[in-house]
Structures are given as structure tokens and as C-alpha cells.
Design an enzyme around this catalytic site. Structure first.
Site: not given
Ligand code: SAH
Length: 204
Positions: A51
Site C-alpha cells: 500500500s
Molecule cells: N500489508 C501488506 C499489503 C499486502 S496487499 C504489505 O505491507 O505488503 C494485501 C494482501 O492481503 C495480499 O498479499 C493478499 O494476498 C492478502 N489477502 C487477501 N485476502 C486474504 C485473506 N483472506 N487472508 C490473508 N491474506 C489475504
């Protein structure tokens, strides 16, 4: 980058400190290192994105609102590359961070290993179910948004705890939602429009 976040309104001293301590370039692909300190979201593989720093800062400020010192246990949904988990490690006592994609769970583990952060626990699993073993949580923060907030997150929130997550409360319109658990129930605030990747069920 941190000066820009402060110029845009970031105020919380503990959140400013964690941004200063956490190098974002360590979490992105070598081809993107030059853009690591810009206020943009960046691809982290498998169709997911890290993000924008200003959005992460906003969510962390909402999460620790009213606390000068690190809050208790925090559950993060969506580890991605591990950047926000590293930031959370300095504003909370323990971080349980869940990722449903094995490739990203492993990437986050590799990114975090050299930092030797003792209080981050990475879990490969479906974050829609939360992580009951660590509950109740002083904070829950999600980096992926569904149509509503899963009931499990509300159940696993401590009284006095805060949940900060995107949710598509109207068709095509994702908003940032803050829920505070009180002794009598839940107080929900709907804030600005945001754009997060979708919350999906199951592990892949
Ligand atoms: N906080 C992260 C942002 C990653 S984007 C960072 O600093 O990089 C959001 C992430 O949520 C993605 O990797 C996606 O695979 C994950 N995601 C989506 N649905 C999910 C679920 N039900 N359980 C765990 N992760 C999930």
C-alpha cells in the site's frame, strides 16, 4: 518520505518513529528500489501490491489512536511483503500477521529475517477466519477488503480494541472502516474512500 508524511498530517510520535526505523526499500523488488520512498503503491508479485505509505500511516494512526506506548497484540490480515508487519512491530507488543498466498508468506519471511524482529509471527492461513489462538486483540488491521467485515474479526477484538479495515459497503465503493469494541457493543465509523486489493477466502 517521512517528512512528506508529516507535511501531509502524520502526527503520532510512535507512528513517525516506526516509519523512520523501517526501510521500505527492503520490501520491494530490486527493480523498484528507486521508487520505494515515493508515496505510491507498488507491485509485490502474485497480483498484489504494497500500500501507499500515506495510507499505511493513516491506518496505523487510527489503530493506535489515544495510545502513546505500544498497544497489546495486533492481528494483521494480508502480510504481503511484510512491510506493514515490520511497522506494526514498533507500535504493538506482538504482531500476528496472516497471508493466504504461500509465495508472499515466504517472501515476507525472507524480507523480515535479516531485520531480526522478535515480535512478528507470520501465519499462512485464511485471515477471514482471524487467528483465534492470539485473541483477543488490541488491534486488527486489514490490507484487503471484502463486502463486509468478517464476524470472526469482531469476535476476536478485545474490549477497548480497534479494528481498521477497508470494506465495500456500497457496490463499487470501498471505504475505510474503524470499529471500536466497547463494553456494551461495537461503535463503527465509516471514513474516506480507499482502494485495496480484494479479501479472498482460502489458502493458495
Ligand atoms: N500489508 C501488506 C499489503 C499486502 S496487499 C504489505 O505491507 O505488503 C494485501 C494482501 O492481503 C495480499 O498479499 C493478499 O494476498 C492478502 N489477502 C487477501 N485476502 C486474504 C485473506 N483472506 N487472508 C490473508 N491474506 C489475504
Amino acid at each position: 518520505m517521512v517528512n512528506k508524511l508529516v507535511a501531509q498530517g502524520l502526527r503520532h510520535p510512535m507512528v513517525i518513529q516506526t516509519f523512520l526505523r523501517t526501510e521500505r526499500h527492503r520490501f520491494v523488488d530490486s527493480a523498484l528500489v528507486a521508487q520505494a520512498y515515493e508515496d505510491t503503491s507498488l507491485p509485490i508479485g502474485l497480483g498484489q501490491t504494497i500500500s501507499k505509505p500515506s495510507v499505511v500511516a493513516r491506518m496505523l494512526e487510527l489503530l493506535v489512536h489515544g495510545h502513546e506506548k505500544p498497544i497489546g497484540r495486533v492481528l494483521e490480515i494480508g502480510t504481503g511483503c511484510g512491510y506493514q508487519a515490520a511497522l506494526l512491530s514498533h507500535v504493538s507488543k506482538e504482531v500476528y500477521s496472516m497471508e493466504r498466498l504461500k509465495g508472499l508468506h515466504e517472501r515476507a519471511r525472507d524480507n523480515l529475517r535479516p531485520l531480526r524482529i522478535p515480535n512478528v509471527h507470520l501465519i499462512l492461513g485464511d485471515g477471514m477466519k482471524g487467528f483465534p489462538a492470539g485473541a483477543p486483540y488490541a488491534g486488527i488491521v486489514a490490507a484487503a477488503g471484502g463486502l463486509d467485515l468478517p464476524q470472526s474479526w469482531l469476535e476476536q477484538l478485545a474490549v477497548g480494541g480497534r479494528l481498521v479495515a477497508p470494506a465495500e459497503l456500497a457496490p463499487g465503493q470501498q471505504s475505510l472502516v474503524v470499529v471500536e469494541r466497547t463494553s456494551t457493543g461495537f461503535a463503527r465509523q465509516i471514513l474516506e474512500a480507499v482502494c485495496f486489493v480484494p479479501l479472498k477466502s482460502g489458502v493458495a
